[in-house]
Design a protein around this motif. Sequence first.
Motif, PDB file in Angstrom:
ATOM      1  N   ALA A  81      22.223  25.444 -59.745  1.00  0.00           N
ATOM      2  CA  ALA A  81      21.599  24.140 -59.510  1.00  0.00           C
ATOM      3  C   ALA A  81      20.841  24.138 -58.190  1.00  0.00           C
ATOM      4  O   ALA A  81      19.723  23.595 -58.098  1.00  0.00           O
ATOM      5  CB  ALA A  81      22.661  23.046 -59.522  1.00  0.00           C
ATOM      6  N   ARG A  82      21.419  24.737 -57.162  1.00  0.00           N
ATOM      7  CA  ARG A  82      20.749  24.797 -55.856  1.00  0.00           C
ATOM      8  C   ARG A  82      19.458  25.585 -55.945  1.00  0.00           C
ATOM      9  O   ARG A  82      18.412  25.157 -55.425  1.00  0.00           O
ATOM     10  CB  ARG A  82      21.689  25.434 -54.832  1.00  0.00           C
ATOM     11  CG  ARG A  82      21.095  25.579 -53.436  1.00  0.00           C
ATOM     12  CD  ARG A  82      22.024  26.360 -52.525  1.00  0.00           C
ATOM     13  NE  ARG A  82      22.305  27.706 -53.045  1.00  0.00           N
ATOM     14  CZ  ARG A  82      21.448  28.711 -52.949  1.00  0.00           C
ATOM     15  NH1 ARG A  82      20.265  28.548 -52.365  1.00  0.00           N
ATOM     16  NH2 ARG A  82      21.774  29.897 -53.429  1.00  0.00           N
ATOM     17  N   ARG A  83      19.484  26.722 -56.623  1.00  0.00           N
ATOM     18  CA  ARG A  83      18.295  27.569 -56.739  1.00  0.00           C
ATOM     19  C   ARG A  83      17.223  26.892 -57.590  1.00  0.00           C
ATOM     20  O   ARG A  83      16.024  26.994 -57.286  1.00  0.00           O
ATOM     21  CB  ARG A  83      18.700  28.916 -57.332  1.00  0.00           C
ATOM     22  CG  ARG A  83      19.602  29.720 -56.404  1.00  0.00           C
ATOM     23  CD  ARG A  83      20.279  30.867 -57.119  1.00  0.00           C
ATOM     24  NE  ARG A  83      19.328  31.853 -57.599  1.00  0.00           N
ATOM     25  CZ  ARG A  83      19.675  32.897 -58.379  1.00  0.00           C
ATOM     26  NH1 ARG A  83      20.955  33.039 -58.739  1.00  0.00           N
ATOM     27  NH2 ARG A  83      18.774  33.753 -58.777  1.00  0.00           N
ATOM     28  N   GLN A  84      17.635  26.213 -58.656  1.00  0.00           N
ATOM     29  CA  GLN A  84      16.651  25.512 -59.483  1.00  0.00           C
ATOM     30  C   GLN A  84      15.987  24.378 -58.714  1.00  0.00           C
ATOM     31  O   GLN A  84      14.779  24.147 -58.839  1.00  0.00           O
ATOM     32  CB  GLN A  84      17.317  24.974 -60.757  1.00  0.00           C
ATOM     33  CG  GLN A  84      17.609  26.047 -61.791  1.00  0.00           C
ATOM     34  CD  GLN A  84      18.135  25.476 -63.085  1.00  0.00           C
ATOM     35  OE1 GLN A  84      18.993  24.594 -63.079  1.00  0.00           O
ATOM     36  NE2 GLN A  84      17.629  25.955 -64.202  1.00  0.00           N
ATOM     37  N   ASN A  85      16.776  23.659 -57.919  1.00  0.00           N
ATOM     38  CA  ASN A  85      16.185  22.584 -57.107  1.00  0.00           C
ATOM     39  C   ASN A  85      15.183  23.137 -56.105  1.00  0.00           C
ATOM     40  O   ASN A  85      14.124  22.529 -55.850  1.00  0.00           O
ATOM     41  CB  ASN A  85      17.292  21.820 -56.374  1.00  0.00           C
ATOM     42  CG  ASN A  85      18.122  20.965 -57.313  1.00  0.00           C
ATOM     43  OD1 ASN A  85      17.662  20.568 -58.386  1.00  0.00           O
ATOM     44  ND2 ASN A  85      19.358  20.689 -56.926  1.00  0.00           N
ATOM     45  N   SER A  86      15.498  24.288 -55.528  1.00  0.00           N
ATOM     46  CA  SER A  86      14.577  24.917 -54.579  1.00  0.00           C
ATOM     47  C   SER A  86      13.285  25.317 -55.274  1.00  0.00           C
ATOM     48  O   SER A  86      12.180  25.111 -54.731  1.00  0.00           O
ATOM     49  CB  SER A  86      15.246  26.150 -53.961  1.00  0.00           C
ATOM     50  OG  SER A  86      14.344  26.838 -53.113  1.00  0.00           O
ATOM     51  N   ILE A  87      13.390  25.865 -56.483  1.00  0.00           N
ATOM     52  CA  ILE A  87      12.200  26.249 -57.240  1.00  0.00           C
ATOM     53  C   ILE A  87      11.360  25.025 -57.579  1.00  0.00           C
ATOM     54  O   ILE A  87      10.123  25.050 -57.488  1.00  0.00           O
ATOM     55  CB  ILE A  87      12.615  26.999 -58.526  1.00  0.00           C
ATOM     56  CG1 ILE A  87      13.185  28.368 -58.162  1.00  0.00           C
ATOM     57  CG2 ILE A  87      11.436  27.138 -59.478  1.00  0.00           C
ATOM     58  CD1 ILE A  87      13.761  29.121 -59.347  1.00  0.00           C
ATOM     59  N   MET A  88      12.010  23.936 -57.959  1.00  0.00           N
ATOM     60  CA  MET A  88      11.276  22.707 -58.304  1.00  0.00           C
ATOM     61  C   MET A  88      10.492  22.198 -57.099  1.00  0.00           C
ATOM     62  O   MET A  88       9.338  21.767 -57.227  1.00  0.00           O
ATOM     63  CB  MET A  88      12.268  21.645 -58.787  1.00  0.00           C
ATOM     64  CG  MET A  88      12.834  21.921 -60.165  1.00  0.00           C
ATOM     65  SD  MET A  88      11.593  21.786 -61.472  1.00  0.00           S
ATOM     66  CE  MET A  88      11.252  20.022 -61.414  1.00  0.00           C
ATOM     67  N   ARG A  89      11.100  22.247 -55.925  1.00  0.00           N
ATOM     68  CA  ARG A  89      10.399  21.775 -54.730  1.00  0.00           C
ATOM     69  C   ARG A  89       9.178  22.642 -54.428  1.00  0.00           C
ATOM     70  O   ARG A  89       8.110  22.134 -54.068  1.00  0.00           O
ATOM     71  CB  ARG A  89      11.347  21.756 -53.541  1.00  0.00           C
ATOM     72  CG  ARG A  89      12.393  20.647 -53.586  1.00  0.00           C
ATOM     73  CD  ARG A  89      13.086  20.488 -52.240  1.00  0.00           C
ATOM     74  NE  ARG A  89      13.804  21.704 -51.860  1.00  0.00           N
ATOM     75  CZ  ARG A  89      15.080  21.934 -52.171  1.00  0.00           C
ATOM     76  NH1 ARG A  89      15.762  21.039 -52.877  1.00  0.00           N
ATOM     77  NH2 ARG A  89      15.681  23.066 -51.798  1.00  0.00           N
ATOM     78  N   GLN A  90       9.326  23.957 -54.596  1.00  0.00           N
ATOM     79  CA  GLN A  90       8.200  24.850 -54.341  1.00  0.00           C
ATOM     80  C   GLN A  90       7.098  24.659 -55.376  1.00  0.00           C
ATOM     81  O   GLN A  90       5.901  24.677 -55.039  1.00  0.00           O
ATOM     82  CB  GLN A  90       8.669  26.314 -54.365  1.00  0.00           C
ATOM     83  CG  GLN A  90       9.642  26.674 -53.263  1.00  0.00           C
ATOM     84  CD  GLN A  90      10.063  28.123 -53.341  1.00  0.00           C
ATOM     85  OE1 GLN A  90       9.236  29.029 -53.154  1.00  0.00           O
ATOM     86  NE2 GLN A  90      11.341  28.357 -53.626  1.00  0.00           N
ATOM     87  N   ALA A  91       7.490  24.465 -56.634  1.00  0.00           N
ATOM     88  CA  ALA A  91       6.499  24.312 -57.700  1.00  0.00           C
ATOM     89  C   ALA A  91       5.698  23.028 -57.552  1.00  0.00           C
ATOM     90  O   ALA A  91       4.507  22.979 -57.904  1.00  0.00           O
ATOM     91  CB  ALA A  91       7.204  24.347 -59.054  1.00  0.00           C
ATOM     92  N   GLN A  92       6.332  21.986 -57.039  1.00  0.00           N
ATOM     93  CA  GLN A  92       5.635  20.709 -56.879  1.00  0.00           C
ATOM     94  C   GLN A  92       4.486  20.809 -55.887  1.00  0.00           C
ATOM     95  O   GLN A  92       3.516  20.049 -55.976  1.00  0.00           O
ATOM     96  CB  GLN A  92       6.628  19.632 -56.428  1.00  0.00           C
ATOM     97  CG  GLN A  92       7.602  19.211 -57.514  1.00  0.00           C
ATOM     98  CD  GLN A  92       8.687  18.279 -56.998  1.00  0.00           C
ATOM     99  OE1 GLN A  92       8.795  18.060 -55.792  1.00  0.00           O
ATOM    100  NE2 GLN A  92       9.479  17.734 -57.908  1.00  0.00           N
TER     101      GLN A  92
END
Length: 205
Positions: free
Chosen positions: A43-54
């Motif tokens: 969950a932590r890694r997915q949230n980090s990816i979402m922030r970068q993708a945005q």
Amino acid sequence: ADRVFGRDRRAILDVDLSTVDDRVEQERDAERERLQRSLADIARRQNSIMRQAQDSDPDDPFTRALRGTYNELDTERAATHTAIATLDVAENAEPARATAADAALLDSLPYLAANLAAAPESLLRQLFEVTKLSLRLDFDGDHVLIGIVLPEDDLPTIIATVEQVGEAIGEVPDQRTSAACADAVRAPGRIRTCAPASGGRCSIP
């Protein structure tokens, strides 16, 4: 007669509890904790990816790579949930083991010194039904696991049935534990049980 209504029932159960091999349960709990930590990390890694993708161009190769990594993590997350569900199924398939706290419920029952086999069949059937008597034959081990269920809400009915059995066999059950019954009925939770079935119940082997 001995393990549920006998005077030495607590001592017998205490001996059984001291010899319980709970290594499988400990290993299962450790694996569940590991999987839960893995879920938190995913969950932590997915949230980090979402922030970068945005903050990136959707058509940028880096953004597409992020999307691929996110999907891989999502596959790993689903597999982890499946592994946890498998552990739950295995745990629910086994009888929950009694603890010292669960064993205290035995103190709520009267003592019977006479052999239950001397009671009329109708009263025995009534007693077995109210305590949900179950017998599970292990063909491989050539032994039988006998269990009962002691819901707190039904303790008065169970005790009344035991008294009837005692009267029928010419014995007055020892009621010195009646105060413990009152404490058990007020104990937290809806049901505390001693049984070989699964689902939050405890076995008296």
